[in-house]
Scaffold this motif. Structure first.
Motif, short mmCIF file in Angstrom:
data_model
loop_
_atom_site.label_atom_id
_atom_site.label_comp_id
_atom_site.label_asym_id
_atom_site.label_seq_id
_atom_site.Cartn_x
_atom_site.Cartn_y
_atom_site.Cartn_z
N THR A 57 0.83 -1.21 0.00
CA THR A 57 0.00 0.00 0.00
C THR A 57 0.86 1.26 0.00
O THR A 57 0.61 2.21 -0.77
CB THR A 57 -0.94 0.01 1.21
N LEU A 58 1.89 1.27 0.87
CA LEU A 58 2.78 2.44 0.92
C LEU A 58 3.52 2.64 -0.40
O LEU A 58 3.67 3.77 -0.88
CB LEU A 58 3.79 2.28 2.06
N ALA A 59 3.97 1.54 -1.00
CA ALA A 59 4.68 1.64 -2.27
C ALA A 59 3.75 2.15 -3.37
O ALA A 59 4.14 2.98 -4.21
CB ALA A 59 5.26 0.28 -2.66
N LEU A 60 2.50 1.69 -3.36
CA LEU A 60 1.53 2.13 -4.37
C LEU A 60 1.21 3.61 -4.19
O LEU A 60 1.11 4.36 -5.18
CB LEU A 60 0.26 1.29 -4.26
N ILE A 61 1.05 4.03 -2.93
CA ILE A 61 0.77 5.45 -2.66
C ILE A 61 1.92 6.33 -3.14
O ILE A 61 1.70 7.39 -3.76
CB ILE A 61 0.51 5.67 -1.16
N GLY A 68 3.95 10.26 -6.74
CA GLY A 68 5.05 10.67 -7.60
C GLY A 68 4.60 10.97 -9.01
O GLY A 68 5.06 11.94 -9.65
N TYR A 69 3.65 10.20 -9.50
CA TYR A 69 3.13 10.40 -10.87
C TYR A 69 2.24 11.64 -10.95
O TYR A 69 2.37 12.45 -11.87
CB TYR A 69 2.37 9.15 -11.30
N THR A 70 1.31 11.76 -9.97
CA THR A 70 0.35 12.87 -10.02
C THR A 70 1.01 14.20 -9.70
O THR A 70 0.58 15.24 -10.21
CB THR A 70 -0.80 12.62 -9.05
N ILE A 95 11.56 11.32 -8.96
CA ILE A 95 12.31 10.52 -7.97
C ILE A 95 11.35 9.72 -7.10
O ILE A 95 11.53 8.51 -6.88
CB ILE A 95 13.20 11.43 -7.10
N LEU A 96 10.30 10.39 -6.58
CA LEU A 96 9.31 9.69 -5.75
C LEU A 96 8.60 8.61 -6.55
O LEU A 96 8.36 7.51 -6.04
CB LEU A 96 8.30 10.69 -5.20
N PHE A 97 8.30 8.92 -7.82
CA PHE A 97 7.63 7.95 -8.67
C PHE A 97 8.50 6.70 -8.88
O PHE A 97 8.04 5.57 -8.78
CB PHE A 97 7.28 8.58 -10.02
N THR A 98 9.80 6.92 -9.16
CA THR A 98 10.70 5.80 -9.42
C THR A 98 10.91 4.96 -8.16
O THR A 98 10.90 3.72 -8.21
CB THR A 98 12.06 6.31 -9.93
N VAL A 99 11.10 5.65 -7.02
CA VAL A 99 11.26 4.93 -5.75
C VAL A 99 10.02 4.10 -5.46
O VAL A 99 10.12 2.91 -5.10
CB VAL A 99 11.54 5.92 -4.60
N GLY A 100 8.84 4.68 -5.60
CA GLY A 100 7.60 3.95 -5.34
C GLY A 100 7.40 2.79 -6.29
O GLY A 100 6.98 1.70 -5.88
N LEU A 134 15.68 4.65 -5.98
CA LEU A 134 16.28 5.95 -5.64
C LEU A 134 17.62 6.13 -6.34
O LEU A 134 17.91 7.22 -6.88
CB LEU A 134 16.46 6.02 -4.12
N ILE A 135 18.43 5.07 -6.35
CA ILE A 135 19.73 5.15 -7.04
C ILE A 135 19.55 5.38 -8.52
O ILE A 135 20.21 6.22 -9.14
CB ILE A 135 20.53 3.86 -6.79
N ALA A 136 18.56 4.67 -9.10
CA ALA A 136 18.29 4.85 -10.53
C ALA A 136 17.79 6.25 -10.85
O ALA A 136 18.22 6.86 -11.85
CB ALA A 136 17.25 3.80 -10.99
N ALA A 137 16.91 6.79 -9.99
CA ALA A 137 16.39 8.13 -10.22
C ALA A 137 17.48 9.20 -10.08
O ALA A 137 17.55 10.14 -10.89
CB ALA A 137 15.23 8.41 -9.26
N LEU A 138 18.30 9.05 -9.06
CA LEU A 138 19.37 10.02 -8.85
C LEU A 138 20.41 9.97 -9.98
O LEU A 138 20.95 11.00 -10.37
CB LEU A 138 20.05 9.78 -7.49
N SER A 139 20.66 8.76 -10.47
CA SER A 139 21.64 8.63 -11.55
C SER A 139 21.16 9.30 -12.82
O SER A 139 21.94 9.80 -13.63
CB SER A 139 21.95 7.16 -11.82
N ASN A 140 19.83 9.34 -13.01
CA ASN A 140 19.29 9.97 -14.21
C ASN A 140 19.34 11.48 -14.11
O ASN A 140 19.26 12.19 -15.15
CB ASN A 140 17.83 9.54 -14.42
N THR A 141 19.42 12.00 -12.89
CA THR A 141 19.46 13.46 -12.74
C THR A 141 20.87 14.02 -12.86
O THR A 141 21.05 15.24 -12.94
CB THR A 141 18.88 13.85 -11.37
N LEU A 142 21.86 13.13 -12.80
CA LEU A 142 23.24 13.57 -12.89
C LEU A 142 23.64 13.92 -14.32
O LEU A 142 23.18 13.30 -15.26
CB LEU A 142 24.18 12.50 -12.31
#
Length: 236
Positions: free
Chosen positions: A9-13, A18-20, A25-30, A228-236
């Motif tokens: 449930t927490l992951a889905l939220i 993150g999408y809405t 980053i929040l979307f990728t982590v979730g 989180l690692i994947a999202a952060l790596s994309n922002t670099l």
């Protein structure tokens, strides 16, 4: 609530927020957390339930006979070995049997012993004298004291170190221990034959349900960290 439900449930939220909210980053982590948690939850479910088109699912009910054989081998090779039976029959010093026979003696009906004594007296040279004083009925009031004294005597005999040593020596004979192992094996076999695939599944599921729930939790945690690692790596 169930740990698996909370994690999913927490992951889905987190994924929805993150999408809405437009937070990549929040979307990728979730999303990664949801992926890890759901994957582990499905894997746990597949252990106990047959899922159509998923090969290998329902492994515990499907391998029912193997589980029964494994339980029997475990009991006989780890618990009821000759060494363990011998250890059970001996006390810590190894000098005498540790089996206490007093509770058994208390439950034994010794009335037949009194009846046998009466029969012996009647068939002996004292039978005529006994008949003159009323026959066997005349000594019936002696039954209770006789039984009580017999129990005390048997308890005294079985409490001696000599008797315990004799009992231990007799029980530790290889053929006796082998016979005990065979009887234990038969008992285990009969009990296992009463089990059904559904009952085995419920027993194992109940044993490990609490711990399996943490697999879902950690699947979500590690999935979220990877996200989180994947999202952060994309922002670099």
């Amino acid at each position: 609530m169930n740990k698996s439900v909370i994690t999913n449930t927490l992951a889905l939220i987190a994924t929805i927020l993150g999408y809405t909210l437009g937070q990549p980053i929040l979307f990728t982590v979730g999303l990664f957390a949801l992926s890890g948690a759901v994957t582990n939850w499905v894997a746990i479910h597949m252990l106990f339930e047959k899922v159509p088109l998923l090969y290998g699912s329902g492994v515990i009910p499907a391998r029912f006979e193997d589980f029964k054989l494994g339980i029997r081998q475990l009991m006989m090779t780890q618990f009821f070995t000759q060494e363990n039976i011998d250890r059970f029959l001996s006390d810590s010093s190894g000098n005498a049997s540790a089996i206490d026979l007093h509770p058994i003696i208390e439950k034994v009906d010794l009335s037949p012993a009194f009846d046998s004594l009466v029969t012996v007296i009647e068939n002996s040279s004292f039978g005529g004298m006994l008949a003159m004083v009323g026959g066997s009925e005349a000594i019936q009031p002696m039954r209770a004291p006789f039984v009580e004294k017999m129990k005390e005597a048997v308890q005294d005999i079985t409490s001696t170190d000599h008797f315990k040593q004799l009992l231990r020596d007799e029980l530790e004979q290889p053929d006796v221990i082998a016979g005990m192992q065979e009887k234990v094996s038969d008992i285990i076999e009969k009990r296992l034959n009463e089990l059904t695939p559904q009952l085995v599944k419920e027993i194992i599921q109940e044993m490990i349900r609490k711990h399996l729930g943490w697999l879902v939790v950690w699947g979500g945690v590690f999935g979220g960290l990877i996200g989180l690692i994947a999202a952060l790596s994309n922002t670099l």
